[in-house]
Design a protein around this motif. Sequence first.
Motif, PDB file in Angstrom:
ATOM      1  N   LEU A  24       8.936  62.199  15.883  1.00 28.79           N
ATOM      2  CA  LEU A  24       9.211  61.545  17.164  1.00 28.79           C
ATOM      3  C   LEU A  24       9.948  60.229  16.964  1.00 28.79           C
ATOM      4  O   LEU A  24       9.711  59.505  15.994  1.00 28.79           O
ATOM      5  N   TRP A  25      10.818  59.926  17.917  1.00 28.65           N
ATOM      6  CA  TRP A  25      11.640  58.719  17.896  1.00 28.65           C
ATOM      7  C   TRP A  25      11.540  58.046  19.255  1.00 28.65           C
ATOM      8  O   TRP A  25      11.485  58.730  20.277  1.00 28.65           O
ATOM      9  N   ILE A  26      11.516  56.721  19.281  1.00 29.41           N
ATOM     10  CA  ILE A  26      11.478  55.981  20.549  1.00 29.41           C
ATOM     11  C   ILE A  26      12.548  54.887  20.531  1.00 29.41           C
ATOM     12  O   ILE A  26      12.909  54.378  19.473  1.00 29.41           O
ATOM     13  N   PRO A  27      13.063  54.539  21.713  1.00 27.57           N
ATOM     14  CA  PRO A  27      14.195  53.621  21.773  1.00 27.57           C
ATOM     15  C   PRO A  27      13.830  52.140  21.776  1.00 27.57           C
ATOM     16  O   PRO A  27      12.741  51.739  22.171  1.00 27.57           O
ATOM     17  N   LYS A  28      14.816  51.384  21.315  1.00 28.72           N
ATOM     18  CA  LYS A  28      14.748  49.931  21.372  1.00 28.72           C
ATOM     19  C   LYS A  28      16.143  49.461  21.783  1.00 28.72           C
ATOM     20  O   LYS A  28      17.140  49.928  21.224  1.00 28.72           O
ATOM     21  N   VAL A  29      16.200  48.592  22.786  1.00 25.41           N
ATOM     22  CA  VAL A  29      17.486  48.054  23.213  1.00 25.41           C
ATOM     23  C   VAL A  29      17.835  46.894  22.297  1.00 25.41           C
ATOM     24  O   VAL A  29      17.048  45.963  22.132  1.00 25.41           O
ATOM     25  N   GLU A  30      19.004  47.006  21.689  1.00 24.62           N
ATOM     26  CA  GLU A  30      19.489  45.953  20.789  1.00 24.62           C
ATOM     27  C   GLU A  30      20.868  45.553  21.276  1.00 24.62           C
ATOM     28  O   GLU A  30      21.871  46.190  20.941  1.00 24.62           O
ATOM     29  N   GLY A  31      20.919  44.512  22.111  1.00 24.95           N
ATOM     30  CA  GLY A  31      22.177  44.108  22.744  1.00 24.95           C
ATOM     31  C   GLY A  31      22.590  45.165  23.744  1.00 24.95           C
ATOM     32  O   GLY A  31      21.852  45.491  24.663  1.00 24.95           O
ATOM     33  N   TYR A  41      14.006  54.595  16.921  1.00 24.78           N
ATOM     34  CA  TYR A  41      13.239  54.373  15.699  1.00 24.78           C
ATOM     35  C   TYR A  41      12.164  55.432  15.582  1.00 24.78           C
ATOM     36  O   TYR A  41      11.589  55.855  16.588  1.00 24.78           O
ATOM     37  N   ARG A  42      11.889  55.806  14.349  1.00 25.90           N
ATOM     38  CA  ARG A  42      10.835  56.793  14.096  1.00 25.90           C
ATOM     39  C   ARG A  42       9.509  56.236  14.610  1.00 25.90           C
ATOM     40  O   ARG A  42       9.125  55.124  14.276  1.00 25.90           O
TER      41      ARG A  42
END
Length: 190
Positions: free
Chosen positions: A74-81, A87-88
């Motif tokens: 599973l992967w989940i998002p992170k807003v970077e700019g 990310y795992r």
Amino acid sequence: MDMKSKKEMRKEMLKARDCLTQEEVRRCSERICAVIAETEAYEKAGNICLYMPVRNEVEVTLMEKQARKDGKTLWIPKVEGEILTFYRWDEDMEMTTGSFGIREPGGSAAQPLTALTEQTPVLVIMPGTVFSERRDRIGYGGGYYDRFLTGRKNDRTIAVCYDFQIMKELPAEVHDVRPDMIVSEKRMIK
């Protein structure tokens, strides 16, 4: 044809979604997750991108236990700019509250999705505010998923929503990514 602007449609849908009770959110989310788990896209995917729900979004995190049991990564998002990086999602991962009040991966141990090549098929389960029966999608206005999915030709995409978020048609733009499938608590649109 006189159609409301994307901004007006987004505002109306978010207001309607905010009115759902926690019981309605849970019941519909369980149904939607069960339907996704029966799709060929889910069965074939070794890697699944979920999102952390906010403001009564479909609770796709209800799939976590079953997906892990089924051997999915599973992967989940992170807003970077301006970029959405996945990310795992490890069970003991440190989480923080990030952009827009959304829970996201924290710490330096997180492994970004760039560890997967574009040739590695990923199932991306994505939120949105308004959808059409032609699979057009209006997100939240940031274009994060559109940018992430550009060039990732092997990925499968399933957008999730409540049935009232599906309209007959929507104003679509060239850069808008259409999901392969939309799943609501009442129907599946391919």
